[in-house]
Design an enzyme around this catalytic site. Structure first.
Site, PDB file in Angstrom:
ATOM      1  N   HIS A  90     -47.486 -92.962  -7.504  1.00  0.00           N
ATOM      2  CA  HIS A  90     -46.087 -92.687  -7.187  1.00  0.00           C
ATOM      3  C   HIS A  90     -46.027 -91.842  -5.929  1.00  0.00           C
ATOM      4  O   HIS A  90     -47.060 -91.454  -5.380  1.00  0.00           O
ATOM      5  CB  HIS A  90     -45.408 -91.937  -8.343  1.00  0.00           C
ATOM      6  CG  HIS A  90     -46.014 -90.580  -8.624  1.00  0.00           C
ATOM      7  ND1 HIS A  90     -47.007 -90.386  -9.553  1.00  0.00           N
ATOM      8  CD2 HIS A  90     -45.767 -89.365  -8.094  1.00  0.00           C
ATOM      9  CE1 HIS A  90     -47.344 -89.109  -9.578  1.00  0.00           C
ATOM     10  NE2 HIS A  90     -46.611 -88.457  -8.702  1.00  0.00           N
TER      11      HIS A  90
ATOM     12  N   TYR B 163     -53.098 -80.642  -6.354  1.00  0.00           N
ATOM     13  CA  TYR B 163     -52.475 -81.029  -5.090  1.00  0.00           C
ATOM     14  C   TYR B 163     -53.302 -80.474  -3.945  1.00  0.00           C
ATOM     15  O   TYR B 163     -53.764 -79.346  -4.014  1.00  0.00           O
ATOM     16  CB  TYR B 163     -51.069 -80.440  -4.964  1.00  0.00           C
ATOM     17  CG  TYR B 163     -50.067 -81.086  -5.858  1.00  0.00           C
ATOM     18  CD1 TYR B 163     -49.738 -80.506  -7.074  1.00  0.00           C
ATOM     19  CD2 TYR B 163     -49.451 -82.272  -5.494  1.00  0.00           C
ATOM     20  CE1 TYR B 163     -48.820 -81.104  -7.905  1.00  0.00           C
ATOM     21  CE2 TYR B 163     -48.529 -82.872  -6.322  1.00  0.00           C
ATOM     22  CZ  TYR B 163     -48.214 -82.277  -7.533  1.00  0.00           C
ATOM     23  OH  TYR B 163     -47.304 -82.872  -8.354  1.00  0.00           O
TER      24      TYR B 163
ATOM     25  N   HIS C 287     -43.188 -91.788 -14.100  1.00  0.00           N
ATOM     26  CA  HIS C 287     -42.408 -92.009 -12.893  1.00  0.00           C
ATOM     27  C   HIS C 287     -43.122 -92.967 -11.961  1.00  0.00           C
ATOM     28  O   HIS C 287     -44.346 -93.020 -11.958  1.00  0.00           O
ATOM     29  CB  HIS C 287     -42.037 -90.723 -12.147  1.00  0.00           C
ATOM     30  CG  HIS C 287     -43.194 -89.819 -11.817  1.00  0.00           C
ATOM     31  ND1 HIS C 287     -44.187 -89.509 -12.693  1.00  0.00           N
ATOM     32  CD2 HIS C 287     -43.474 -89.121 -10.692  1.00  0.00           C
ATOM     33  CE1 HIS C 287     -45.040 -88.670 -12.128  1.00  0.00           C
ATOM     34  NE2 HIS C 287     -44.641 -88.420 -10.925  1.00  0.00           N
TER      35      HIS C 287
ATOM     36  N   HIS D   1     -48.694 -79.915 -15.277  1.00  0.00           N
ATOM     37  CA  HIS D   1     -47.246 -79.811 -15.079  1.00  0.00           C
ATOM     38  C   HIS D   1     -46.561 -79.778 -16.434  1.00  0.00           C
ATOM     39  O   HIS D   1     -46.951 -80.484 -17.360  1.00  0.00           O
ATOM     40  CB  HIS D   1     -46.706 -81.074 -14.406  1.00  0.00           C
ATOM     41  CG  HIS D   1     -47.128 -81.266 -13.007  1.00  0.00           C
ATOM     42  ND1 HIS D   1     -47.108 -80.289 -12.054  1.00  0.00           N
ATOM     43  CD2 HIS D   1     -47.565 -82.385 -12.381  1.00  0.00           C
ATOM     44  CE1 HIS D   1     -47.507 -80.785 -10.923  1.00  0.00           C
ATOM     45  NE2 HIS D   1     -47.805 -82.055 -11.073  1.00  0.00           N
TER      46      HIS D   1
ATOM     47  N   HIS E  91     -45.542 -85.601  -1.462  1.00  0.00           N
ATOM     48  CA  HIS E  91     -46.903 -86.094  -1.698  1.00  0.00           C
ATOM     49  C   HIS E  91     -46.892 -87.547  -2.143  1.00  0.00           C
ATOM     50  O   HIS E  91     -45.918 -88.055  -2.668  1.00  0.00           O
ATOM     51  CB  HIS E  91     -47.637 -85.269  -2.763  1.00  0.00           C
ATOM     52  CG  HIS E  91     -47.107 -85.411  -4.162  1.00  0.00           C
ATOM     53  ND1 HIS E  91     -46.123 -84.601  -4.686  1.00  0.00           N
ATOM     54  CD2 HIS E  91     -47.438 -86.258  -5.164  1.00  0.00           C
ATOM     55  CE1 HIS E  91     -45.870 -84.953  -5.930  1.00  0.00           C
ATOM     56  NE2 HIS E  91     -46.643 -85.949  -6.265  1.00  0.00           N
TER      57      HIS E  91
ATOM     58  N   GLU F 134     -51.839 -85.965  -4.306  1.00  0.00           N
ATOM     59  CA  GLU F 134     -52.096 -85.455  -5.649  1.00  0.00           C
ATOM     60  C   GLU F 134     -53.166 -86.312  -6.293  1.00  0.00           C
ATOM     61  O   GLU F 134     -53.212 -87.527  -6.080  1.00  0.00           O
ATOM     62  CB  GLU F 134     -50.816 -85.540  -6.489  1.00  0.00           C
ATOM     63  CG  GLU F 134     -50.975 -85.063  -7.934  1.00  0.00           C
ATOM     64  CD  GLU F 134     -49.721 -85.272  -8.794  1.00  0.00           C
ATOM     65  OE1 GLU F 134     -48.919 -86.176  -8.488  1.00  0.00           O
ATOM     66  OE2 GLU F 134     -49.565 -84.521  -9.778  1.00  0.00           O
TER      67      GLU F 134
END
Lengths: 309, 108
Positions: free
Chosen positions: A154, A257, A201, A248, A216, A267
Site C-alpha cells: 500500500h 519505517y 488497507h 501500530h 511512504h 515501510e
C-alpha cells in the site's frame, strides 16, 4: 467474496535524487528484483513473490517524492467502466498509452483532491515469481536476498482534502473505510485507511497542508522475525530508520519505517487482520494518535508526522 | 575538494552552541554525536528538507544531493543548504532550522 473492480496496488513511480545509489539500495538492501530499464532512464523493480513485471519504478529527478500511484483492475471492461464513472463524477481523466511504461497496458490517470496522481490499468505482463507453476517450492533464492519483501502492499499519501478522497474512493472506486483517526474536534478525519480487498488497507491518506506528498510506500513481509531481520539489514547498511521495530495500533501491523538514500520513506511490515466490506470502521480519537502509531510506546514520533517528500 | 579528517568549528547562531565537526562527517551527523537537536534530523537523504540551514560563512563540500524542492539554485547561492548533505571544509557559521515551508506537521 469475489475480487472484482479494483484488485490491488499495481505500481508506484517514485522520484529519486541519486539513481545509482537508489538502484543499489532497492536491489541489494531492500531486495527487490530489477526487471528492466526504459529509454527514459526509469528503473523497474518487482518484489520477488509478485507475478507482474513491475510494482516499483524509480526515476532520477531534482526533487524526491512520488509521481503517481497505480492500481490494477480486473479487466479492460472494468477499466472502461471506471474511467466513465470517474468522468461522470466530475473528474477529468487522461489515457496513457500502453507501453509508455514497460510491459504495462493503457492507464487511466486522474488527479485527486489531495494533489496526487492516481492511475488504473488492466494489463501488465505476467513474469511469475521465479518458482514453478507446477508443484512449486515455497520460496527461492530471491526470498533471502536483502530484506526481500513479498509485495508492494500500500501507500500512505499526505495532502489536503482527504474527505473528498474518501468520497471518491468509496463512491466511485469501490473501496471501503477500514480505520480512521479523527480530527481534534472529533468531527472529521485526520487520516483514513481504505481497502479494495481483504486487506486492512490498499491505500491511506492523512490530512496535510501541502499537496501531492509521499509519506511512504509499504512492503509486506511474512513474519515478525522477518521485520526484525529487516531492521538488522537496515543497520548493517546504515539505512536511516524512522520508527520501529514496533506495532501500530491502527491496523495492528508490526513495522519499521526507514528512508531510501534520497529521503523517500518506505515501510517493511507484517500483519493486520482480514476485514470485509460489511465490517464497521474502527476509529482512533486524535488524542490517542500516539498509541495508534506506536502501540507499545504510545508516542507521536515527530519525524513520522513532519518528514515527507 | 574531497572531505578530509580535520576538525572544524561550527557555530550555530541563535544559540550558544558551537561544536566540532570532522570534515568526514555531514554537519548533521556532527551535531547528533553531541546529542544536540539544534538542527532537526529528518530523512538524512536530502529529500525532505527538514534539516535546512542557512550558511552565513564558511565553506562546505556537497556529499549528498539536495532536493530542489527545498534548496533552489538561487537559495543555494544565498546560503541555503541541507545539513545532511554537506561536510565542512572550513569553520562554519550557520542559522539553524530554517526548514522548508513544506515541513508542517499534521498535528496543528
Amino acid at each position: 467474496m469475489a475480487l472484482t473492480g479494483v484488485l490491488r496496488p499495481g505500481h508506484a513511480q517514485v522520484r529519486v535524487l541519486d539513481l545509482d545509489a537508489c538502484v543499489l539500495f532497492y536491489r541489494d538492501v531492500l531486495g527487490l528484483v530489477e526487471t528492466g530499464r526504459d529509454k527514459q532512464g526509469r528503473v523497474y523493480f518487482k518484489c520477488w513473490d509478485e507475478r507482474d513485471h513491475n510494482s516499483y519504478v524509480i526515476r532520477q529527478a531534482d526533487k524526491a517524492g512520488i509521481d503517481h500511484f497505480a492500481f490494477k483492475v480486473l479487466d479492460k471492461a472494468t477499466l472502461e467502466k471506471l474511467d466513465s464513472d470517474l468522468r461522470a463524477y466530475g473528474l477529468s481523466t487522461e489515457r496513457i498509452p500502453a507501453g509508455e511504461m514497460l510491459e504495462t497496458g493503457e492507464r487511466v490517470r486522474f488527479e485527486i483532491a489531495s494533489g496526487h496522481l492516481i492511475e488504473l490499468y488492466a494489463e501488465k505482463t505476467y513474469v511469475g515469481n521465479g518458482l514453478s507453476e507446477i508443484s512449486p517450492s515455497p520460496w527461492g533464492a530471491d526470498a533471502e536476498r536483502g530484506i526481500a519483501p513479498l509485495r508492494l502492499d500500500h501507500g500512505l499519501l499526505y495532502g489536503p482534502n482527504i474527505e473528498a478522497n474518501l468520497k471518491l474512493f468509496t463512491e466511485v472506486l469501490g473501496f471501503y473505510l477500514v480505520e480512521s483517526v479523527s480530527t481534534p474536534d472529533g468531527n472529521g478525519n485526520a487520516a483514513i485507511w481504505l481497502s479494495c480487498s481483504h486487506k486492512v488497507h490498499d491505500i491511506a491518506f492523512a490530512e496535510y497542508p501541502e499537496p501531492g506528498k509521499l509519506h511512504h510506500c509499504s512492503f509486506m513481509l511474512d513474519t515478525w522475525e522477518q521485520v526484525l531481520r529487516a531492521g538488522d539489514i537496515m543497520s548493517m547498511n546504515k539505512v536511516p530508520v524512522d520508527v520501529g521495530p514496533t506495532r501500530h495500533g491502527v491496523t495492528r501491523g508490526t513495522t519499521i519505517y526507514a528512508w531510501d538514500p534520497s529521503g523517500n520513506r518506505f515501510e517493511t511490515f507484517r500483519g493486520g487482520y482480514q476485514p470485509y466490506p460489511d465490517y464497521k470502521p474502527l476509529t482512533w480519537p486524535f488524542e490517542n494518535l500516539g498509541q495508534g502509531l506506536d502501540y507499545p510506546q504510545r508516542k507521536l514520533h515527530d519525524t513520522f508526522l513532519t518528514v515527507v517528500t | 575538494m574531497t572531505p578530509n579528517e580535520k576538525l572544524y568549528r561550527i557555530k550555530v547562531l541563535g544559540s550558544d552552541l558551537e561544536y566540532l565537526c570532522s570534515g568526514r562527517q555531514t554537519l548533521l551527523d556532527g551535531l547528533k554525536f553531541r546529542g544536540e537537536k539544534a538542527v532537526t534530523a529528518g530523512c538524512r537523504g536530502g529529500g525532505c528538507g527538514i534539516c535546512r540551514v542557512q550558511i552565513v560563512s564558511g565553506e562546505y563540500i556537497k556529499t549528498g544531493t539536495m532536493s530542489r524542492d527545498h534548496v533552489t539554485e538561487q537559495g543555494e547561492l544565498l546560503g541555503d543548504a541541507l545539513a545532511c548533505c554537506i561536510n565542512p571544509a572550513s569553520d562554519i557559521v550557520l542559522f539553524p532550522n530554517k526548514p522548508a515551508r513544506y515541513c508542517r506537521s499534521i498535528v496543528q
